[in-house]
Design a protein around this motif. Structure first.
Motif, PDB file in Angstrom:
ATOM      1  N   SER A 141       0.852  -1.190   0.000  1.00 23.10           N
ATOM      2  CA  SER A 141       0.000   0.000   0.000  1.00 23.10           C
ATOM      3  C   SER A 141       0.886   1.239   0.000  1.00 23.10           C
ATOM      4  CB  SER A 141      -0.915  -0.024   1.224  1.00 23.10           C
ATOM      5  OG  SER A 141      -0.163   0.186   2.387  1.00 23.10           O
ATOM      6  N   GLU A 169       5.067   4.428  -1.612  1.00 23.15           N
ATOM      7  CA  GLU A 169       5.772   5.688  -1.384  1.00 23.15           C
ATOM      8  C   GLU A 169       6.858   5.882  -2.445  1.00 23.15           C
ATOM      9  OE1 GLU A 169       6.632   5.185   2.750  1.00 23.15           O
ATOM     10  OE2 GLU A 169       7.300   7.273   2.944  1.00 23.15           O
ATOM     11  N   GLY A 184       0.444   9.802  -7.752  1.00 24.25           N
ATOM     12  CA  GLY A 184       1.467   9.507  -8.741  1.00 24.25           C
ATOM     13  C   GLY A 184       1.726   8.062  -9.104  1.00 24.25           C
ATOM     14  N   GLY A 281      -3.590  -4.199  -1.574  1.00 21.33           N
ATOM     15  CA  GLY A 281      -3.113  -2.825  -1.392  1.00 21.33           C
ATOM     16  C   GLY A 281      -3.014  -2.114  -2.727  1.00 21.33           C
ATOM     17  N   VAL A 283      -0.791  -0.680  -4.626  1.00 19.85           N
ATOM     18  CA  VAL A 283       0.203  -1.009  -5.659  1.00 19.85           C
ATOM     19  C   VAL A 283      -0.177  -2.318  -6.377  1.00 19.85           C
ATOM     20  CG1 VAL A 283       2.681  -1.383  -6.102  1.00 19.85           C
ATOM     21  CG2 VAL A 283       1.975   0.267  -4.366  1.00 19.85           C
ATOM     22  N   ALA A 285      -2.650  -2.770  -7.893  1.00 14.62           N
ATOM     23  CA  ALA A 285      -3.338  -2.403  -9.141  1.00 14.62           C
ATOM     24  C   ALA A 285      -2.351  -2.226 -10.291  1.00 14.62           C
ATOM     25  CB  ALA A 285      -4.113  -1.095  -8.933  1.00 14.62           C
ATOM     26  N   ASN A 286      -1.061  -2.223  -9.969  1.00 17.19           N
ATOM     27  CA  ASN A 286      -0.046  -1.959 -11.007  1.00 17.19           C
ATOM     28  C   ASN A 286      -0.016  -3.100 -12.047  1.00 17.19           C
ATOM     29  OD1 ASN A 286       3.066  -2.261 -11.904  1.00 17.19           O
ATOM     30  ND2 ASN A 286       2.518  -0.110 -11.596  1.00 17.19           N
ATOM     31  N   CYS A 312      -8.651  -2.418  -4.977  1.00 19.50           N
ATOM     32  CA  CYS A 312      -7.229  -2.455  -4.589  1.00 19.50           C
ATOM     33  C   CYS A 312      -6.898  -1.298  -3.665  1.00 19.50           C
ATOM     34  CB  CYS A 312      -6.336  -2.350  -5.827  1.00 19.50           C
ATOM     35  SG  CYS A 312      -6.045  -3.920  -6.612  1.00 19.50           S
ATOM     36  N   THR A 313      -7.352  -0.111  -4.027  1.00 17.20           N
ATOM     37  CA  THR A 313      -7.082   1.056  -3.190  1.00 17.20           C
ATOM     38  C   THR A 313      -8.175   1.140  -2.107  1.00 17.20           C
ATOM     39  OG1 THR A 313      -8.114   2.316  -4.946  1.00 17.20           O
ATOM     40  CG2 THR A 313      -5.743   2.437  -4.844  1.00 17.20           C
ATOM     41  N   ASP A 314      -8.042   2.118  -1.219  1.00 12.97           N
ATOM     42  CA  ASP A 314      -8.909   2.169  -0.043  1.00 12.97           C
ATOM     43  C   ASP A 314     -10.403   2.190  -0.396  1.00 12.97           C
ATOM     44  OD1 ASP A 314      -6.569   2.220   1.301  1.00 12.97           O
ATOM     45  OD2 ASP A 314      -6.664   4.343   1.844  1.00 12.97           O
TER      46      ASP A 314
END
Ligand code: KG4
Ligand code: ZN
Length: 361
Positions: A141, A169, A184, A281, A283, A285-286, A312-314
Motif C-alpha cells: 500500500s 511511497e 502519482g 493494497g 500497488v 493495481a499496477n 485495490c485502493t482504499d
C-alpha cells in the motif's frame, strides 16, 4: 446471515459499503460508494490531514445514503456497523469512528473497529475467485510493504517488511520528481507503458539480502540523481524533459520496484512451501506487477489472487468484509460500547488471534 455496513476514512478516501454474509459464509457486496479527495490534495502535493478530516465529514453520510439506496436497504437492515480504527490519520479516523458509533448507538446495533491493513489483506475474498487459506500475502500500500504467511483470519505471520519507504511511497515520490501529480503511483505506471525499462540502471535494494525485507528509500534517491543527470544533459529542468525520457525514467523506476517485489514474493513462497499468493493494497493495481507475478507464478504452478481492480485502493467494502470475516471466524464480537477510540499507529500483530506473530528473520 449478517449485513455489515463498512466505513473507511483513514486517509484521503471516504468509502462506505454494505456486505452481506450468507449462511454458507459466502460474502456478497450489496453496494459500495467511494469519494476520493485526491484532487483536493493535489494542489498541496500530498494529503493535508485537516482538510482530509473535514471532507470525510462532508461525504460520509451522503455516501451511506447512496449505498443504502443502491442496495434497496435501509438502516434497519444493518446488523453491524464496522469502521476503520487505524492505522491512519487521527482526525480522519475519528470521523469514521464517530459516525459509525453514533449510527450504532442510534440503531441499537453493535460496532466493530477494523485494522485497515487487515481490510486490504482480506479484500480478495470479495473477488469472483477468492483464495483459500493458507497463503503468502504481499501487502503493498502507500504506507506499508509486507510479506506475510496467512493461515486464517487473524493468523498472520510477518515474513518481511520495508525497513524504510513503502513500495507505494517509492512510486509516489518518484512520480513527484518526474512532475506527475500526487499520488502519482498509477500515473507513473501509465507513463512507464511507453518507456524502456532497461533505459537506466537503477538499484534493486536488498534483492540479495537473503531475507524478505525491503528498502526503497535508496531507490528514490537514485531516481532523483538519474533524472537530474538527464536534465543536465538536455539543459532543462527535470519536469521539462522530453516525454520519451520521462517515460524511460518511469519505466526504469517501475521495473526496479516490481523486480524486487516479485523476487521477494517468490522467495517467500519457497520459504513457506505454499502455492498460493495474495496481492493486496494500492500497488496491487499496477499492471506490470500483475504481469510479472502472473508469469512467474504460472511457471511455478502458484495461484495468484488479487482484489477486484476497483477494490485495490482504499474502500469501505474491505472494512465491512474484514469485520464480517472476524465475526464469522469467532475471533471478535461486535460491541455495544460506543465510547470509541482510534489507533493512528497500530501494528498488525496487535490483532492476531493466536498472538504468535513471529518474524523468522
Ligand atoms: O492501499 P492504498 O489505497 O492506501 C494505503 O493504505 O496506503 O494505496 C495507495 C498507494 C499509493 O501509493 C498509490 O500511488 C499506489 O497505491 N497505487 C499504485 C497504482 N495505483 C495505486 N502504484 C502503482 N501502480 C498503480 N497502478
Ligand atoms: Zn490502504
Amino acid at each position: 446471515m449478517q449485513t455489515v455496513l463498512g466505513i473507511e476514512s483513514s486517509c484521503d478516501e471516504t468509502g462506505v459499503a454494505l456486505v452481506r454474509f450468507g449462511n454458507q459464509g459466502v460474502p456478497e457486496l450489496l453496494a459500495h460508494a467511494l469519494y476520493s479527495q485526491i484532487e483536493m490534495h493535489q494542489a498541496y502535493g500530498g494529503v493535508v490531514p485537516e482538510l482530509a478530516s473535514r471532507d470525510h465529514i462532508r461525504r460520509v453520510l451522503p455516501l451511506t445514503e447512496q449505498v443504502l439506496a443502491e442496495s434497496s436497504r435501509d438502516l434497519a437492515d444493518v446488523d453491524v456497523v464496522a469502521f476503520t480504527r487505524g492505522p491512519g490519520l487521527a482526525g480522519a479516523l475519528l470521523v469514521g469512528a464517530g459516525v459509525a458509533c453514533a449510527l450504532g448507538a442510534a440503531l441499537g446495533k453493535p460496532v466493530l473497529g477494523v485494522h485497515h491493513l487487515e481490510g486490504h489483506l482480506l479484500s480478495p475474498f470479495l473477488s469472483a475467485d477468492p483464495p483459500q487459506f493458507p497463503f503468502v500475502a504481499l501487502l503493498v500500500s502507500g504506507g506499508h510493504t509486507q510479506l506475510m504467511r496467512v493461515d486464517g483470519v487473524g493468523r498472520y505471520q510477518i515474513l518481511g517488511e520495508s525497513i524504510d519507504d513503502a513500495a507505494g511511497e517509492a512510486f509516489d515520490k518518484s512520480a513527484k520528481m518526474l512532475g506527475l501529480p500526487y499520488p502519482g503511483g498509477a500515473a507513473l505506471g501509465q507513463l512507464a507503458q511507453s518507456g524502456d525499462p532497461a533505459a537506466y540502471k537503477l538499484p534493486r535494494p536488498l534483492l540479495h539480502s537473503g531475507d524478505l525485507d525491503f528498502s526503497f528509500a535508496g531507490l528514490k534517491t537514485a531516481v532523483l540523481v538519474q533524472s537530474k543527470k538527464c536534465a543536465a544533459a538536455q539543459g532543462c529542468a527535470v519536469h521539462d524533459l522530453p516525454q520519451a525520457t520521462l517515460a524511460d525514467l518511469a519505466a526504469s523506476t517501475q521495473t526496479a520496484i516490481v523486480e524486487v517485489l516479485v523476487k521477494k514474493s517468490l522467495a517467500a513462497l519457497k520459504l513457506t512451501g505454499l502455492n498460493r499468493l495474495v496481492v493486496a493494497g494500492g500497488v496491487g493495481a499496477n499492471r506490470e506487477l500483475r504481469r510479472q507475478l502472473n508469469d512467474a507464478c504460472a511457471s511455478l504452478g502458484v495461484r495468484v489472487h488479487y482484489p477486484e481492480l476497483h477494490l485495490c485502493t482504499d474502500n469501505g467494502a474491505m472494512i465491512a468484509m474484514a469485520a464480517a470475516m472476524r465475526l464469522q471466524a469467532g475471533i471478535q464480537s461486535a460491541s455495544a460500547d460506543y465510547s470509541f477510540e482510534v489507533k493512528p499507529r497500530w501494528p498488525l500483530d496487535a490483532i492476531c488471534a493466536s498472538g504468535t506473530m513471529l518474524n523468522p528473520g
